[in-house]
Design a protein around this motif. Sequence first.
Motif, mmCIF file in Angstrom:
data_model
loop_
_atom_site.group_PDB
_atom_site.id
_atom_site.type_symbol
_atom_site.label_atom_id
_atom_site.label_comp_id
_atom_site.label_asym_id
_atom_site.label_seq_id
_atom_site.Cartn_x
_atom_site.Cartn_y
_atom_site.Cartn_z
ATOM 1 N N UNK A 70 51.501 -22.066 -37.285
ATOM 2 C CA UNK A 70 50.169 -21.869 -36.718
ATOM 3 C C UNK A 70 49.550 -23.183 -36.268
ATOM 4 N N UNK A 71 49.615 -24.197 -37.110
ATOM 5 C CA UNK A 71 48.993 -25.478 -36.799
ATOM 6 C C UNK A 71 49.671 -26.167 -35.624
ATOM 7 N N UNK A 72 50.988 -26.157 -35.619
ATOM 8 C CA UNK A 72 51.727 -26.860 -34.565
ATOM 9 C C UNK A 72 51.434 -26.268 -33.194
ATOM 10 N N UNK A 73 51.132 -24.959 -33.154
ATOM 11 C CA UNK A 73 50.895 -24.278 -31.885
ATOM 12 C C UNK A 73 49.483 -24.493 -31.343
ATOM 13 N N UNK A 74 48.561 -24.988 -32.167
ATOM 14 C CA UNK A 74 47.176 -25.158 -31.744
ATOM 15 C C UNK A 74 47.024 -26.324 -30.770
ATOM 16 N N UNK A 75 46.043 -26.233 -29.891
ATOM 17 C CA UNK A 75 45.659 -27.386 -29.106
ATOM 18 C C UNK A 75 45.117 -28.454 -30.043
ATOM 19 N N UNK A 158 44.036 -38.592 -35.994
ATOM 20 C CA UNK A 158 45.047 -38.665 -34.951
ATOM 21 C C UNK A 158 46.200 -37.716 -35.231
ATOM 22 N N UNK A 159 46.770 -37.176 -34.169
ATOM 23 C CA UNK A 159 47.827 -36.170 -34.273
ATOM 24 C C UNK A 159 49.039 -36.610 -33.451
#
Length: 242
Positions: A70-75, A158-159
Motif C-alpha cells: 500500500x505504501x509503496x504504491x502511494x504518491x 524524504x522518500x
Amino acid sequence: MAMKTAAAVRRGLAHQLRGIPCQDEARAAHTGDCAVAAVCDGAGSCPRSEVAARALCGWIVEWLPPRFEELYALEEGALVERVLAEGLRRLDDTGLDRWESSCTLVCAARHRDGRLLVLHVGDGFAFSGQEVLSHPENGRFAEETYFFSSPDAARHLRVLRRVEAGDTAVLLTTDGCGDALYDGEARRPAAAVKKLCDGIAACTEEEVAAALRRNLEEVFAQVSEDDLSLAMLWCGADGPET
C-alpha cells in the motif's frame, strides 16, 4: 530469497558520565515478504526523548512490513502524510508532547521482489555498500536537525523508492557513527561500510548482531562520545538466515 536483519545500540560516554539514558534506538526484523531496519536518535535537548525514540523505532519496524504494498504504491505526498499521521499517533500514545517526542528517523524496507523503500527525517545516514542512499539533513547550523514530530516534518521526511536487481545490503546509522562511516572528501561510504555490507551475506543474524555490537564498543566508541546505533538488512539469493 533469504533475508537477514540485525541491530545494535550503545550508550555514549557523555551520557554515561552524566547519568543520562541512551537516546538512540535501533531495530530490525524480517517477516513475510519484507525486511525492515530503523534507527532513531532522540533530541539531546529533550530529557525524555529516549521514550520517543524507542516508541517510534519499534513502531515503524512492526507497522511498515504488512503495509509495504500500500505504501509503496502511494504518491510521495500521500506516503509522507500517511507515515507521519500514524507515527505521530504512536508518539502521542507515549504521553509526551510533540516537543518532548523530538527524534530523528532513518528506515529502510526491502521487499522480496526487489523493491526498496527508504524513509528519512533528520540526521543520520542510509548506506548501501557502494553509495549513500540518504544523507543527513541539518538545520541552519551544523548541530541542528529536523525531527519526526516537528511541525514542518512533512517538508523534511524524504522518500527513496527504487527496484534492486540483485542482492541488497543496507546499513543505517544515527549521527554518532556518521563521521566514521562517511568519506566526506570523496562523498561516498567509508571502506568500513562495504566491509559490513559484504560480511552480512556470509554470516548468521546472531554473528552480524555480535559484530555490530563489537564495532560500536571497540571502534566507534573510541572516536565518538555520542550515543551509537547501527541497523542492517540484507536480502539475497542464498546464505544462512539464522
